[in-house]
Design a protein around this motif. Structure first.
Motif, PDB file in Angstrom:
ATOM      1  N   PHE A  69     -30.164  25.875   6.007  1.00 14.08           N
ATOM      2  CA  PHE A  69     -30.364  25.548   4.545  1.00 14.08           C
ATOM      3  C   PHE A  69     -31.533  24.523   4.119  1.00 14.08           C
ATOM      4  O   PHE A  69     -31.938  24.698   3.007  1.00 14.08           O
ATOM      5  CB  PHE A  69     -28.950  24.751   4.357  1.00 14.08           C
ATOM      6  CG  PHE A  69     -27.840  25.689   4.285  1.00 14.08           C
ATOM      7  CD1 PHE A  69     -27.608  26.328   2.907  1.00 14.08           C
ATOM      8  CD2 PHE A  69     -26.952  26.027   5.315  1.00 14.08           C
ATOM      9  CE1 PHE A  69     -26.446  27.213   2.961  1.00 14.08           C
ATOM     10  CE2 PHE A  69     -25.842  26.883   5.242  1.00 14.08           C
ATOM     11  CZ  PHE A  69     -25.837  27.720   3.829  1.00 14.08           C
ATOM     12  N   ASN A  70     -31.894  23.811   4.993  1.00  9.19           N
ATOM     13  CA  ASN A  70     -32.822  22.611   4.803  1.00  9.19           C
ATOM     14  C   ASN A  70     -34.288  23.452   4.315  1.00  9.19           C
ATOM     15  O   ASN A  70     -34.883  23.041   3.662  1.00  9.19           O
ATOM     16  CB  ASN A  70     -32.867  21.532   5.813  1.00  9.19           C
ATOM     17  CG  ASN A  70     -33.771  20.263   5.201  1.00  9.19           C
ATOM     18  OD1 ASN A  70     -33.719  19.829   4.108  1.00  9.19           O
ATOM     19  ND2 ASN A  70     -34.719  19.897   5.992  1.00  9.19           N
ATOM     20  N   GLY A  72     -35.023  26.404   3.568  1.00  6.00           N
ATOM     21  CA  GLY A  72     -34.801  27.065   2.248  1.00  6.00           C
ATOM     22  C   GLY A  72     -34.923  26.145   1.105  1.00  6.00           C
ATOM     23  O   GLY A  72     -35.404  26.483  -0.002  1.00  6.00           O
ATOM     24  N   TYR A  73     -33.909  25.075   1.267  1.00  2.16           N
ATOM     25  CA  TYR A  73     -34.283  24.134   0.098  1.00  2.16           C
ATOM     26  C   TYR A  73     -35.580  23.379   0.146  1.00  2.16           C
ATOM     27  O   TYR A  73     -36.005  23.156  -1.200  1.00  2.16           O
ATOM     28  CB  TYR A  73     -32.992  22.952   0.687  1.00  2.16           C
ATOM     29  CG  TYR A  73     -33.124  21.641  -0.234  1.00  2.16           C
ATOM     30  CD1 TYR A  73     -32.770  21.789  -1.441  1.00  2.16           C
ATOM     31  CD2 TYR A  73     -33.934  20.556   0.322  1.00  2.16           C
ATOM     32  CE1 TYR A  73     -32.818  20.498  -2.292  1.00  2.16           C
ATOM     33  CE2 TYR A  73     -33.849  19.110  -0.569  1.00  2.16           C
ATOM     34  CZ  TYR A  73     -33.032  19.217  -1.538  1.00  2.16           C
ATOM     35  OH  TYR A  73     -33.226  17.952  -2.396  1.00  2.16           O
ATOM     36  N   ASN A  76     -37.913  25.745  -1.735  1.00  2.25           N
ATOM     37  CA  ASN A  76     -37.439  26.023  -3.343  1.00  2.25           C
ATOM     38  C   ASN A  76     -37.827  24.603  -4.100  1.00  2.25           C
ATOM     39  O   ASN A  76     -38.185  24.709  -5.206  1.00  2.25           O
ATOM     40  CB  ASN A  76     -36.173  26.389  -3.564  1.00  2.25           C
ATOM     41  CG  ASN A  76     -35.806  27.993  -2.997  1.00  2.25           C
ATOM     42  OD1 ASN A  76     -36.554  28.685  -3.366  1.00  2.25           O
ATOM     43  ND2 ASN A  76     -34.703  28.135  -2.639  1.00  2.25           N
ATOM     44  N   PHE A  94     -27.945  22.336  -2.798  1.00  4.95           N
ATOM     45  CA  PHE A  94     -28.587  22.473  -1.474  1.00  4.95           C
ATOM     46  C   PHE A  94     -27.761  23.719  -0.572  1.00  4.95           C
ATOM     47  O   PHE A  94     -28.071  24.569  -0.171  1.00  4.95           O
ATOM     48  CB  PHE A  94     -28.092  21.217  -0.607  1.00  4.95           C
ATOM     49  CG  PHE A  94     -28.618  21.199   0.677  1.00  4.95           C
ATOM     50  CD1 PHE A  94     -29.927  20.946   1.231  1.00  4.95           C
ATOM     51  CD2 PHE A  94     -27.635  21.624   1.945  1.00  4.95           C
ATOM     52  CE1 PHE A  94     -30.477  20.987   2.437  1.00  4.95           C
ATOM     53  CE2 PHE A  94     -28.228  21.556   3.148  1.00  4.95           C
ATOM     54  CZ  PHE A  94     -29.647  21.380   3.259  1.00  4.95           C
ATOM     55  N   ASN A  99     -31.186  29.542  -0.322  1.00  5.16           N
ATOM     56  CA  ASN A  99     -31.450  28.542   0.738  1.00  5.16           C
ATOM     57  C   ASN A  99     -31.545  28.969   2.000  1.00  5.16           C
ATOM     58  O   ASN A  99     -32.358  28.809   3.070  1.00  5.16           O
ATOM     59  CB  ASN A  99     -31.244  26.916   0.425  1.00  5.16           C
ATOM     60  CG  ASN A  99     -31.610  26.301  -0.739  1.00  5.16           C
ATOM     61  OD1 ASN A  99     -32.629  26.995  -1.280  1.00  5.16           O
ATOM     62  ND2 ASN A  99     -30.867  25.524  -1.171  1.00  5.16           N
TER      63      ASN A  99
END
Length: 408
Positions: A69-70, A72-73, A76, A94, A99
């Motif tokens: 997730f981080n 992709g976060y 973006n 988030f 993400n």
């Protein structure tokens, strides 16, 4: 006929074959071994190597998922697709599918290469040496994708994994015989063989391509890279992130090292499962705190000025060192390796303290490589047997003295 029965038939058929170790490894990965002891007295326990390795992997899974997730976060955020988190750990900005998918497709190839190359070599050595395949690489294969830059070329990772498994493990006799942590051996090889991909401007922070004049020219870039927090602090710049962001993990960095919260929970899980040593974890933190306080006192005394190249990380508040870089991840998941760490209780306190102490020392005194936990753990892996030796000898001397007093 069930699949399990078919596998048992195949196992009996290939028992004397050269490929027996490889087949047995696949068979026992799905099912329990069909050989049981008969007669005599045996120690029976629920834990074995496979369960131990799987438990450690379970402790790392939250870090892996959060890291996806981080990734992709951060991607973006760099391109202005989303706003920074505002509601802490449960921020909707988030935990989005977009993400996750960006991070998933970046990290999945690292996991596949790590396990594919590493297990392939393990199987090869098992067949050549005619011994069973151990489950030791299950943890190493998961550790490697979590401690390398997410954009590391796959061929570099494959070469490093091959080096780490062969030189760092198999030449010593395989699982349980190695003196160096295999995952850190792999990372050390990458750092010294391909330094620009590990600590230069090619390190992934928010992507995989350095942001240059091409953005102004309208080039179609799919990623951006830049400095990590440690890199910024080493150059005397501000961290640029709040303490809560650093603790929760909404910061750039290697996949598994960003969220101190999840690493802490993983460490508590390992301690509760009686796999990770709380003595090593606690003493490592104490060692880092002591070294951090010493550096802060040096700065407060005026011995080091802002013009010094050591000022940035030396002036960093001592407890900030625990939240940034790979210190927390290395302390919980690699310094506690039961094979390469000290075995005696007193030795664990000494070993862990020196890991934390030396980690912060290297971090401050080597601005070109501000992450020192890798080298600190590898150094202490080498000295762990020596520490245990002197601890044991010290206990022997104490017992001899007590014996002399009783017999006098």
């Amino acid at each position: 006929m069930s699949l399990k029965n078919k596998l048992h038939i195949l196992k009996r058929k290939y028992r004397s074959s050269k490929m027996a170790p490889a087949f047995n490894a696949l068979h026992t990965f799905l099912y329990l071994p069909d050989e049981t002891t008969h007669g005599g007295t045996h120690i029976k326990a629920a834990d074995d190597l496979k369960r131990t390795m799987n438990t450690v992997i379970m402790a790392m899974v939250p870090c892996l998922i959060f890291g996806m997730f981080n990734a992709g976060y951060q991607h973006n955020i760099a391109f202005g697709e989303i706003q920074a988190v505002t509601a802490g750990f449960f921020s909707p900005e988030f935990w989005t599918l977009d993400n996750f998918l960006i991070g998933f497709w970046k990290i999945l190839p690292l996991v596949i290469v790590s396990y594919g190359v590493g297990l392939g070599i393990e199987f090869l050595f098992a067949i050549i040496k005619k011994h069973e395949v151990e489950e030791g690489y299950l943890v190493t294969g998961m550790l490697v994708p979590l401690i390398v830059p997410v954009d590391i070329p796959l061929w570099m990772l494959a070469v490093a994994v091959a080096f780490g498994v062969v030189i760092g493990k198999e030449v010593f006799g395989g699982t349980g015989m190695n003196i160096l942590n295999p995952a850190l051996t792999i990372r050390a090889f990458l750092f010294f063989a391909y330094p620009t991909w590990m600590s230069g401007d090619k390190v992934w922070v928010e992507g995989a391509v350095k942001r240059t004049q091409e953005i102004a020219a309208g080039a179609n870039l799919d990623a951006i890279s830049g400095e990590t927090i440690l890199g910024s602090l080493a150059q005397g710049k501000a961290a640029g992130y709040s303490v809560m962001d650093m603790f929760l993990g909404f910061i750039p960095g290697s996949v598994g090292e960003t969220s101190t919260l999840l690493i802490l929970l993983g460490g508590l899980f390992l301690v509760f499962a009686k796999i990770g040593s709380w003595r090593i974890m606690l003493s490592s933190v104490l060692g880092a705190i002591v070294m951090g306080l010493i550096f802060n006192q040096v700065v407060a005394s005026g011995w080091i000025t802002e013009s010094s190249k050591f000022y940035g990380l030396m002036s960093t508040t001592w407890w900030h060192h625990l939240l940034i870089g790979g210190f927390a991840f290395g302390t919980v998941f690699m310094a506690t390796d039961p094979v390469t760490a000290s075995q005696t209780n007193k030795g664990k306190w000494i070993y862990g303290f020196l890991v934390g102490f030396i980690s912060i020392m290297i971090r401050v005194f080597n601005p070109a490589y501000p992450e020192g936990v890798m080298l600190a753990i590898l150094l202490m892996n080498v000295f762990a047997p020596t520490i245990d030796h002197y601890v044991v000898q010290g206990n022997v001397k104490k017992r001899k003295k007590r014996l002399k007093v009783k017999t006098a």
